[in-house]
Design a protein around this motif. Structure first.
Motif, PDB file in Angstrom:
ATOM      1  N   SER A  20       0.821  -1.208   0.000  1.00 20.45           N
ATOM      2  CA  SER A  20       0.000   0.000   0.000  1.00 20.45           C
ATOM      3  C   SER A  20       0.858   1.262   0.000  1.00 20.45           C
ATOM      4  CB  SER A  20      -0.910   0.016   1.232  1.00 20.45           C
ATOM      5  OG  SER A  20      -0.128   0.016   2.419  1.00 20.45           O
ATOM      6  N   THR A  21       2.115   1.118   0.353  1.00 20.24           N
ATOM      7  CA  THR A  21       3.057   2.243   0.376  1.00 20.24           C
ATOM      8  C   THR A  21       4.411   1.739  -0.114  1.00 20.24           C
ATOM      9  OG1 THR A  21       1.931   3.212   2.296  1.00 20.24           O
ATOM     10  CG2 THR A  21       4.153   4.007   1.818  1.00 20.24           C
ATOM     11  N   SER A  22       5.047   2.513  -0.976  1.00 19.88           N
ATOM     12  CA  SER A  22       6.373   2.154  -1.481  1.00 19.88           C
ATOM     13  C   SER A  22       7.256   3.388  -1.506  1.00 19.88           C
ATOM     14  CB  SER A  22       6.291   1.562  -2.892  1.00 19.88           C
ATOM     15  OG  SER A  22       5.552   0.353  -2.903  1.00 19.88           O
ATOM     16  N   LEU A  23       8.474   3.255  -1.020  1.00 19.65           N
ATOM     17  CA  LEU A  23       9.468   4.323  -1.048  1.00 19.65           C
ATOM     18  C   LEU A  23      10.581   3.913  -2.007  1.00 19.65           C
ATOM     19  CD1 LEU A  23       7.937   4.699   1.721  1.00 19.65           C
ATOM     20  CD2 LEU A  23      10.075   5.657   2.608  1.00 19.65           C
ATOM     21  N   TYR A  24      10.920   4.817  -2.940  1.00 24.03           N
ATOM     22  CA  TYR A  24      11.907   4.514  -3.972  1.00 24.03           C
ATOM     23  C   TYR A  24      13.042   5.531  -3.948  1.00 24.03           C
ATOM     24  CZ  TYR A  24       8.375   1.565  -6.315  1.00 24.03           C
ATOM     25  OH  TYR A  24       7.445   0.606  -6.623  1.00 24.03           O
ATOM     26  N   GLY A  29       8.451   7.757  11.871  1.00 28.48           N
ATOM     27  CA  GLY A  29       7.708   8.410  10.792  1.00 28.48           C
ATOM     28  C   GLY A  29       6.726   7.505  10.083  1.00 28.48           C
ATOM     29  N   ARG A  30       6.751   6.213  10.371  1.00 24.54           N
ATOM     30  CA  ARG A  30       5.884   5.282   9.647  1.00 24.54           C
ATOM     31  C   ARG A  30       4.489   5.247  10.261  1.00 24.54           C
ATOM     32  NH1 ARG A  30       9.000  -0.201   7.958  1.00 24.54           N
ATOM     33  NH2 ARG A  30       7.149  -0.271   6.634  1.00 24.54           N
ATOM     34  N   PRO A  31       3.461   5.502   9.459  1.00 25.03           N
ATOM     35  CA  PRO A  31       2.096   5.349   9.969  1.00 25.03           C
ATOM     36  C   PRO A  31       1.735   3.874  10.069  1.00 25.03           C
ATOM     37  CG  PRO A  31       2.064   6.026   7.672  1.00 25.03           C
ATOM     38  CD  PRO A  31       3.493   6.001   8.086  1.00 25.03           C
ATOM     39  N   LYS A  32       1.005   3.513  11.118  1.00 31.07           N
ATOM     40  CA  LYS A  32       0.594   2.125  11.333  1.00 31.07           C
ATOM     41  C   LYS A  32      -0.912   2.092  11.609  1.00 31.07           C
ATOM     42  CE  LYS A  32       2.741  -1.103  11.732  1.00 31.07           C
ATOM     43  NZ  LYS A  32       3.079  -2.157  10.718  1.00 31.07           N
ATOM     44  N   VAL A  33      -1.626   1.343  10.777  1.00 32.45           N
ATOM     45  CA  VAL A  33      -3.057   1.150  10.965  1.00 32.45           C
ATOM     46  C   VAL A  33      -3.274  -0.012  11.922  1.00 32.45           C
ATOM     47  CG1 VAL A  33      -5.242   0.611   9.816  1.00 32.45           C
ATOM     48  CG2 VAL A  33      -3.550   2.044   8.662  1.00 32.45           C
ATOM     49  N   HIS A  34      -4.301   0.103  12.774  1.00 30.94           N
ATOM     50  CA  HIS A  34      -4.639  -0.980  13.699  1.00 30.94           C
ATOM     51  C   HIS A  34      -5.392  -2.053  12.912  1.00 30.94           C
ATOM     52  CE1 HIS A  34      -6.987  -2.799  17.163  1.00 30.94           C
ATOM     53  NE2 HIS A  34      -5.728  -2.886  17.565  1.00 30.94           N
ATOM     54  N   ILE A  35      -4.668  -3.057  12.459  1.00 31.61           N
ATOM     55  CA  ILE A  35      -5.228  -4.061  11.553  1.00 31.61           C
ATOM     56  C   ILE A  35      -6.416  -4.814  12.167  1.00 31.61           C
ATOM     57  CG2 ILE A  35      -4.708  -6.082  10.137  1.00 31.61           C
ATOM     58  CD1 ILE A  35      -3.342  -3.477   9.238  1.00 31.61           C
ATOM     59  N   PRO A  36      -6.424  -5.146  13.471  1.00 31.50           N
ATOM     60  CA  PRO A  36      -7.585  -5.858  14.017  1.00 31.50           C
ATOM     61  C   PRO A  36      -8.898  -5.084  13.913  1.00 31.50           C
ATOM     62  CG  PRO A  36      -5.711  -6.117  15.487  1.00 31.50           C
ATOM     63  CD  PRO A  36      -5.321  -5.095  14.455  1.00 31.50           C
ATOM     64  N   LEU A  95       1.471  11.221   6.173  1.00 34.15           N
ATOM     65  CA  LEU A  95       2.136  11.519   4.908  1.00 34.15           C
ATOM     66  C   LEU A  95       3.448  12.269   5.142  1.00 34.15           C
ATOM     67  CD1 LEU A  95       1.804  11.260   1.831  1.00 34.15           C
ATOM     68  CD2 LEU A  95       0.765  13.532   1.853  1.00 34.15           C
ATOM     69  N   LEU A  96       3.435  13.239   6.062  1.00 37.67           N
ATOM     70  CA  LEU A  96       4.668  13.971   6.364  1.00 37.67           C
ATOM     71  C   LEU A  96       5.714  13.050   6.975  1.00 37.67           C
ATOM     72  CD1 LEU A  96       3.308  17.341   7.809  1.00 37.67           C
ATOM     73  CD2 LEU A  96       4.224  16.906   5.537  1.00 37.67           C
ATOM     74  N   GLY A  97       5.272  12.099   7.808  1.00 35.88           N
ATOM     75  CA  GLY A  97       6.216  11.150   8.383  1.00 35.88           C
ATOM     76  C   GLY A  97       6.892  10.314   7.316  1.00 35.88           C
ATOM     77  N   LEU A  98       6.122   9.855   6.341  1.00 30.89           N
ATOM     78  CA  LEU A  98       6.699   9.078   5.244  1.00 30.89           C
ATOM     79  C   LEU A  98       7.653   9.916   4.405  1.00 30.89           C
ATOM     80  CD1 LEU A  98       3.514   7.126   4.104  1.00 30.89           C
ATOM     81  CD2 LEU A  98       5.584   6.120   5.104  1.00 30.89           C
ATOM     82  N   LEU A  99       7.291  11.163   4.168  1.00 29.03           N
ATOM     83  CA  LEU A  99       8.140  12.042   3.370  1.00 29.03           C
ATOM     84  C   LEU A  99       9.466  12.295   4.083  1.00 29.03           C
ATOM     85  CD1 LEU A  99       8.073  13.587   0.705  1.00 29.03           C
ATOM     86  CD2 LEU A  99       7.105  15.541   1.928  1.00 29.03           C
ATOM     87  N   LEU A 132      11.589   9.192   3.857  1.00 25.79           N
ATOM     88  CA  LEU A 132      12.181   9.056   2.525  1.00 25.79           C
ATOM     89  C   LEU A 132      13.401   9.962   2.387  1.00 25.79           C
ATOM     90  CD1 LEU A 132      11.949   7.893  -0.363  1.00 25.79           C
ATOM     91  CD2 LEU A 132      10.440   9.826  -0.901  1.00 25.79           C
ATOM     92  N   VAL A 133      13.288  11.173   2.866  1.00 28.95           N
ATOM     93  CA  VAL A 133      14.406  12.117   2.768  1.00 28.95           C
ATOM     94  C   VAL A 133      15.572  11.656   3.635  1.00 28.95           C
ATOM     95  CG1 VAL A 133      15.125  14.473   3.335  1.00 28.95           C
ATOM     96  CG2 VAL A 133      12.968  14.082   2.131  1.00 28.95           C
ATOM     97  N   GLU A 134      15.278  11.155   4.822  1.00 31.35           N
ATOM     98  CA  GLU A 134      16.348  10.667   5.699  1.00 31.35           C
ATOM     99  C   GLU A 134      17.103   9.504   5.060  1.00 31.35           C
ATOM    100  OE1 GLU A 134      14.330   9.688   9.287  1.00 31.35           O
ATOM    101  OE2 GLU A 134      14.026  11.799   9.875  1.00 31.35           O
ATOM    102  N   ARG A 135      16.397   8.656   4.334  1.00 29.01           N
ATOM    103  CA  ARG A 135      17.034   7.482   3.748  1.00 29.01           C
ATOM    104  C   ARG A 135      17.776   7.787   2.453  1.00 29.01           C
ATOM    105  NH1 ARG A 135      14.438   1.698   4.157  1.00 29.01           N
ATOM    106  NH2 ARG A 135      16.600   1.430   3.502  1.00 29.01           N
ATOM    107  N   THR A 136      17.404   8.871   1.774  1.00 29.07           N
ATOM    108  CA  THR A 136      17.996   9.147   0.462  1.00 29.07           C
ATOM    109  C   THR A 136      18.750  10.464   0.384  1.00 29.07           C
ATOM    110  OG1 THR A 136      15.993  10.254  -0.334  1.00 29.07           O
ATOM    111  CG2 THR A 136      16.140   7.858  -0.666  1.00 29.07           C
TER     112      THR A 136
END
Length: 575
Positions: free
Chosen positions: A157-161, A232-239, A292-296, A299-303
């Motif tokens: 559902s989410t991919s970082l490139y 920074g990663r969002p986590k949905v409560h799957i249950p 979304l900001l957490g993912l962004l 991504l910047v921290e990793r690249t």
């Protein structure tokens, strides 16, 4: 190369000929069913007609999904995420296995268009790759990283490139989140809780959120469904989810227990939204933006990237995109013309061209929205003659600008239709931004939609920063703060929270006559913008053909209809 999104929501077709994007159109514009899920045979025929081709002339067909290539991973993921109940597990397994039938289903859908000719070869593209390439190839800069965020792909559902190898190198996948751990699923579930339809009405929740305020009770409830970790990663409560339902708008995405926990008194006795509904939507929107900001940031921290492309259905959330752009996390942020699955039809075609070492359209061509069906003056005149309505021939931009300045609401139909969700000057309803009542008039007499939803301004780009906290936003893709000048001069486009979703119209805008209309309006009034909303009424797609425009005009409170340089007055209908 024919690109397809099909067999799910947002079906569409796109055609690339000799390195040029010749045409692209959503199926809903053709079959006139809002959020159509029909196989896009009509869209395929429409793009072929624009090129003067038959399906048998097409070299290859690129399909935006690839369950066949990921069957084992998809089934394994289904097992991990499947609900404990047997019926739910069986439904999820059937969904995954149904994807393996895509080649036969696509072939069946295309067969009536072949006229006995052999079918072109069918290429499959991973869903997030289709999204990625649509954004990467259209970026006006050398993108260094990409974030794909949607409801679901085959597995992710989410991919970082990491894209720092350049356009000639393969993208490097850094990390993923599996379905249903998804910002798109989270927001779709919230959409259902507010009584709206997932996979189509999420933008209404975004509008509703503008009326809310911070509320600890609803923030805690939303926090039980979505949390953003320190990384920074969002986590949905799957249950809380029923993953087997999260691909269908007809079924509840949340468990009964989660619905009880998250529901509230969201409607008054008369059906109108309560303060709790506004605050709940506010909390949900705030959570989405933080995710979304957490993912962004991640991504910047990793690249180390400063130039990023963002794509996927979540990128349609203009408030989140506006906040991301204003955050300063990156220097450049590009969202493609249609970040939804409809746009993945273009991305699939581009991905196959790239795979085969063939030339891609230039980025500027991939950001030109006017690639839908078009109609010449002869066809417009013929439609008017057939309607038996009296019409006049005028200088369309000048006449329409004068009518808008005089307080009229006009339907504007000119040139080729836009591809994507936004009306950008070819299929628009236009009004005077100087009068606050314009917003209510369009809502009540034309659009017949929820009164809380705002309308966008189309402003001459060189004047944008006078009114809005942006100098360039050509496809209405972000919500930004307005200036005191906007509050004073153009109240019709200022939302309750002091924001707007502007379209900046440059001097070289492909819809030149739309630019000319705004210039005429500026000369008359001193205000370089008009109110611009899509040419349709509630629960109908944007008009595509002259006949669509005439029907919409007849059934709405529009005062005039401009079909190119022909104008029809509402008096022609006797009212």
């Amino acid at each position: 190369m024919l690109g397809l999104s099909a067999l799910a929501h947002d079906p569409a077709a796109a055609l690339i000929v000799d390195g040029r994007l010749v045409a692209a159109v959503e199926q809903e514009r053709i079959d006139r069913i809002k959020r159509s899920t029909a196989f896009p045979a009509g869209a395929v025929q429409a793009v072929l007609d624009e090129a003067g081709l038959r399906l048998g002339d097409v070299d290859r067909v690129a399909y935006y999904w690839n369950d066949r290539g990921q069957a084992a991973r998809a089934l394994y993921s289904a097992c991990l995420q499947a609900p404990a109940n047997t019926a739910g597990f069986a439904r999820m397994a059937r969904q995954r296995l149904r994807g393996l039938a895509a080649p036969a289903r696509v072939a069946d859908g295309l067969r009536p268009l072949l006229g006995g000719a052999p079918a072109p070869p069918l290429d499959f593209v991973d869903h997030h790759e289709a999204h990625l390439v649509a954004a990467w190839a259209s970026a006006p800069f050398d993108a260094e990283a990409a974030l794909v965020v949607d409801g679901r792909g085959e597995v992710h559902s989410t991919s970082l490139y990491d894209l720092r190898g350049g356009p000639s190198a393969p993208p490097r996948l850094l990390e993923t989140s599996p379905f249903p751990d998804s910002l798109g699923v989270f927001y779709g579930a919230v959409t259902q809780l507010l009584g709206y339809r997932a996979l189509s009405d999420e933008y209404k929740v975004m509008g509703l959120a503008s009326y809310g305020k911070p509320n600890e009770h609803w923030a805690e409830r939303i926090g039980s469904l979505l949390r953003v970790g320190a990384d920074g990663r969002p986590k949905v409560h799957i249950p809380s989810l029923q993953p087997e339902n999260c691909s269908s708008a007809e079924l509840d995405w949340l468990t009964a227990r989660a619905r009880r926990r998250l529901s509230g008194p969201f409607r008054d006795a008369d059906g109108s939204f309560t303060a709790d509904a506004y605050d709940f939507a506010y909390a949900a929107q705030e959570a989405l933006e933080r995710g979304l900001l957490g993912l962004l940031r991640r991504l910047v921290e990793r690249t180390g990237a400063t130039k990023v492309v963002l794509v996927g259905g979540v990128a349609m959330n203009a408030a989140a995109v506006g906040r991301a752009r204003a955050s300063g996390i990156v220097d450049e942020l590009h969202v493609p013309l249609a970040p939804t699955d409809a746009g993945a039809s273009v991305g699939a075609a581009l991905a196959v061209l790239r795979r085969r070492g063939l030339p891609l359209p230039p980025p500027g061509e991939l950001t030109d929205p006017f690639v839908g069906p078009g109609f010449g003056p002869g066809e417009l005149r013929a439609a008017l003659v057939a309607s038996k309505l009296p019409f006049r021939e005028v200088d369309g931009p000048a006449a329409a600008a004068a009518a808008i300045a005089d307080g009229r609401l006009v339907g504007w139909f000119d040139g080729r239709m836009e591809f994507g969700e936004r009306a950008l000057g070819a299929r628009s309803i236009l009004g005077d931004p100087r009068k606050a009542e314009t917003r209510d008039l369009i809502n009540a007499s034309v659009k017949r939609r929820e009164s809380y939803r705002p309308f966008a301004p189309s402003v001459l780009e060189e004047h944008s920063s006078r009114y809005f906290a942006t100098g360039r936003s050509r496809r209405m893709g972000e919500i930004v703060a307005v200036t005191p000048t906007a509050h004073a001069e153009v109240p019709a486009v200022v939302h309750v929270d002091g924001t707007a979703r502007p379209q900046t119209v440059p001097k070289d805008w492909p819809a030149r006559r739309f630019r000319a209309l705004i210039e005429h309006f500026a000369r008359i009034t001193g205000v370089p913008m008009v109110v611009n909303t899509s040419f349709n009424v509630r629960d109908e797609p944007i008009v595509c053909t002259p006949d669509d425009a005439l029907r919409c005009f007849a059934s709405s409170g529009l005062d005039q209809l401009y079909l190119g340089d022909f104008v029809v007055d509402k008096e022609a209908f006797g009212g």
